[in-house]
Enzyme design. Structure first.
Site, short mmCIF file in Angstrom:
data_model
loop_
_atom_site.label_atom_id
_atom_site.label_comp_id
_atom_site.label_asym_id
_atom_site.label_seq_id
_atom_site.Cartn_x
_atom_site.Cartn_y
_atom_site.Cartn_z
CG HIS A 47 10.52 10.70 13.99
ND1 HIS A 47 10.87 10.68 15.31
CD2 HIS A 47 10.95 11.92 13.51
CE1 HIS A 47 11.49 11.82 15.63
NE2 HIS A 47 11.54 12.59 14.55
CG HIS A 104 15.53 5.04 20.79
ND1 HIS A 104 16.65 5.79 20.59
CD2 HIS A 104 14.48 5.89 20.82
CE1 HIS A 104 16.29 7.06 20.51
NE2 HIS A 104 14.99 7.15 20.64
CG ASP A 114 6.50 7.23 20.10
OD1 ASP A 114 5.97 8.29 20.43
OD2 ASP A 114 7.48 7.16 19.34
C1 LIG Z 1 13.32 2.99 16.29
C2 LIG Z 1 13.89 2.20 15.13
C3 LIG Z 1 13.54 2.94 13.82
C4 LIG Z 1 15.40 2.13 15.27
O1 LIG Z 1 15.87 1.54 14.11
P1 LIG Z 1 17.36 1.02 13.96
O2 LIG Z 1 18.30 1.78 14.82
O3 LIG Z 1 17.63 1.05 12.52
O4 LIG Z 1 17.30 -0.43 14.58
P2 LIG Z 1 17.65 -1.69 13.75
O5 LIG Z 1 16.74 -1.78 12.57
O6 LIG Z 1 19.12 -1.68 13.49
O7 LIG Z 1 17.28 -2.86 14.78
C5 LIG Z 1 18.12 -3.92 15.13
C6 LIG Z 1 17.37 -5.23 15.01
O8 LIG Z 1 16.20 -5.20 15.86
C7 LIG Z 1 15.03 -5.38 15.10
N1 LIG Z 1 14.04 -4.43 15.56
C8 LIG Z 1 14.26 -3.15 15.91
N2 LIG Z 1 13.11 -2.57 16.27
C9 LIG Z 1 12.17 -3.51 16.15
C10 LIG Z 1 10.80 -3.51 16.37
N3 LIG Z 1 10.19 -2.41 16.80
N4 LIG Z 1 10.12 -4.64 16.14
C11 LIG Z 1 10.72 -5.77 15.72
N5 LIG Z 1 12.04 -5.83 15.49
C12 LIG Z 1 12.75 -4.72 15.69
C13 LIG Z 1 15.40 -5.04 13.67
O9 LIG Z 1 14.58 -5.70 12.74
C14 LIG Z 1 16.84 -5.51 13.61
O10 LIG Z 1 16.83 -6.90 13.44
P3 LIG Z 1 17.91 -7.57 12.45
O11 LIG Z 1 19.24 -7.26 13.04
O12 LIG Z 1 17.54 -9.02 12.47
O13 LIG Z 1 17.71 -6.93 11.12
C15 LIG Z 1 13.34 0.77 15.10
O14 LIG Z 1 13.59 0.16 16.35
C16 LIG Z 1 11.87 0.75 14.77
O15 LIG Z 1 11.51 0.78 13.60
N6 LIG Z 1 10.99 0.73 15.81
C17 LIG Z 1 9.57 0.78 15.59
C18 LIG Z 1 9.14 2.21 15.31
C19 LIG Z 1 9.18 3.09 16.54
O16 LIG Z 1 8.76 2.67 17.60
N7 LIG Z 1 9.65 4.31 16.36
C20 LIG Z 1 9.71 5.30 17.42
C21 LIG Z 1 11.10 5.54 17.85
S1 LIG Z 1 11.17 6.58 19.28
#
Ligand SMILES: CC(C)(COP(=O)(O)OP(=O)(O)OC[C@H]1O[C@@H](n2cnc3c(N)ncnc32)[C@H](O)[C@@H]1OP(=O)(O)O)[C@@H](O)C(=O)NCCC(=O)NCCS
Length: 376
Positions: free
Chosen positions: A222, A261, A312
């Site tokens: 987050h 996201h 971010d």
């Molecule tokens: C924001 C976040 C938590 C959203 O999570 P989510 O909705 O659960 O997204 P998902 O995990 O379903 O992502 C879909 C796919 O993209 C991949 N993915 C998503 N964000 C990624 C990232 N930042 N880096 C690498 N791969 C990523 C996931 O591993 C997943 O792959 P898979 O289908 O092979 O398992 C996630 O994108 C993340 O952890 N980002 C990094 C942290 C971040 O920047 N947070 C701030 C948010 S404003």
């Protein structure tokens, strides 16, 4: 821990968990808007204090209201002596988000919300005092200095920068902080806001709800993502080095902080604005390679994973260019988001029912409790 035999948690993705009139996130046609105003329009035409007023009072202020509001906030920056004393006991290696969480909680003891009709005053107090809490602790624990909260800076961003650097910020840095705080102010039912609403729905006090929100924002998935993104891009010296290392990280299926996201699918509308400011700051000062590295990471993530930077990611170079210590990135996010959190607490209270979802049970079926001696 996850049990691999269970389906991956839905994380409540796509579930409507309540109603709000505060913001839209990813709604077709309106992107991100605060009370009906496009966030990009607000970032171009207003100040963070106008946005804070919009979120907390429900309308944009006129010139007289804004003047009075700035004065009100300025008059609420002083730390109670007991809070200063407590901050002085917190070690320098504590994460500043934990300091803020403790500071907020202690404020709730010293200046209790005894009735909900005090909620607006308490919200403004937290908005005004959070920069004082962070910076007082930071200077005391790191430099053994007891700083004063007096500053002629009218805005919260300017005040934060002056306390931190112990000198007047430049016009450019004031301007960038203003935009940054606007972009971070509100984002519907994200994890920390939802935590605040759950707490508020029990009819708890506002400080408890904000303390819960701070603890929730802290995590790297987050708010903590801006600090993690900064760590990521700072380890490389050139865009080429960044690309090689990033490809290896992706190969290992590592998560790249600052990308993706939970709601937006194509782009984070806030990114365009903050990226422009990152570029501008890189052209205006030292270390242009930092921006070049960030841009290369962005390109590789698009090419390899079709993932986009969220708000971010480019905040990392922006804050670095303003010489803000990395551990203060997420606390700065709090200084802004406290407005959105409080608006949601007000909204929850205005039409409250305790938030209590149900879980699908996947544990063992009913069994008898064996006497202690018979258990293996
Ligand atoms: C924001 C976040 C938590 C959203 O999570 P989510 O909705 O659960 O997204 P998902 O995990 O379903 O992502 C879909 C796919 O993209 C991949 N993915 C998503 N964000 C990624 C990232 N930042 N880096 C690498 N791969 C990523 C996931 O591993 C997943 O792959 P898979 O289908 O092979 O398992 C996630 O994108 C993340 O952890 N980002 C990094 C942290 C971040 O920047 N947070 C701030 C948010 S404003």
């Amino acid at each position: 821990m996850n049990n691999p035999s269970h389906k991956r948690s839905s994380g409540l993705r796509g579930h409507i968990a309540g109603q709000t009139s505060i913001s839209t996130v990813g709604v077709r046609g309106s992107g991100l808007s605060y009370r009906g105003y496009d966030v990009i329009d607000l970032a171009h035409k207003s100040t963070f204090e106008e946005v804070a007023y919009l979120l907390l009072y429900g309308k944009l202020p006129n010139a007289t209201e804004l003047r009075a509001y700035l004065q009100t906030l300025k008059g609420m920056r002083q730390l109670p002596p007991e809070l200063k004393q407590a901050l002085e006991t917190i070690p320098a290696n504590t994460h500043p988000m934990d300091v803020l969480r403790t500071g907020c909680s202690l404020l709730g003891n010293l200046e209790r919300e005894t009735h909900f009709d005090q909620q607006l005053e308490k919200a403004n107090r937290m908005l005004a005092i959070f920069p004082s809490i962070i910076n007082y602790w930071y200077h005391f624990s790191h430099h053994q200095k007891r700083i004063q909260e007096n500053s002629t800076e009218a805005t919260i961003g300017g005040y934060f920068l002056e306390l931190l650097h112990r000198q007047k910020p430049s016009v450019l840095h004031r301007q960038v902080m203003n935009v940054s705080l606007i972009l971070y102010a509100e984002h519907e039912f994200n994890a920390s806001t939802f935590a605040a609403r759950v707490c508020a729905s029990t009819l708890s006090d506002i400080h408890s709800a904000i303390t819960a929100a701070i603890g929730t924002l802290r995590g790297p998935l987050h708010g903590g993502a801006n600090e993690a993104a900064s760590e990521l891009i700072s380890q490389w010296k050139t865009p080429e080095e960044a690309e090689t290392a990033l490809m290896e990280m992706l190969e290992r299926k590592e998560l790249i902080m600052g990308f993706g996201h939970a709601v937006y699918t194509d782009a984070d509308p806030r990114n365009v604005v903050i990226q422009q400011w990152a570029k501008h700051l890189s052209e205006a000062g030292a270390a242009p390679e930092l921006y070049a590295i960030a841009e290369r990471v962005d390109e590789v993530m698009k090419r390899e994973k079709n993932l986009f930077p969220n708000v971010d990611f480019y905040h990392a170079p922006v804050y670095q260019y303003m010489n803000i210590p990395r551990s203060l990135f997420t606390p700065l996010f709090v200084c802004s988001r406290v407005t959105g959190w409080c608006a949601h607490i007000f909204e929850q209270r205005s039409n409250n029912r305790i938030i209590r979802p149900k879980a699908a049970y996947v544990g063992p079926s009913l069994q008898k409790v064996l006497p202690l001696a018979e258990r293996i």
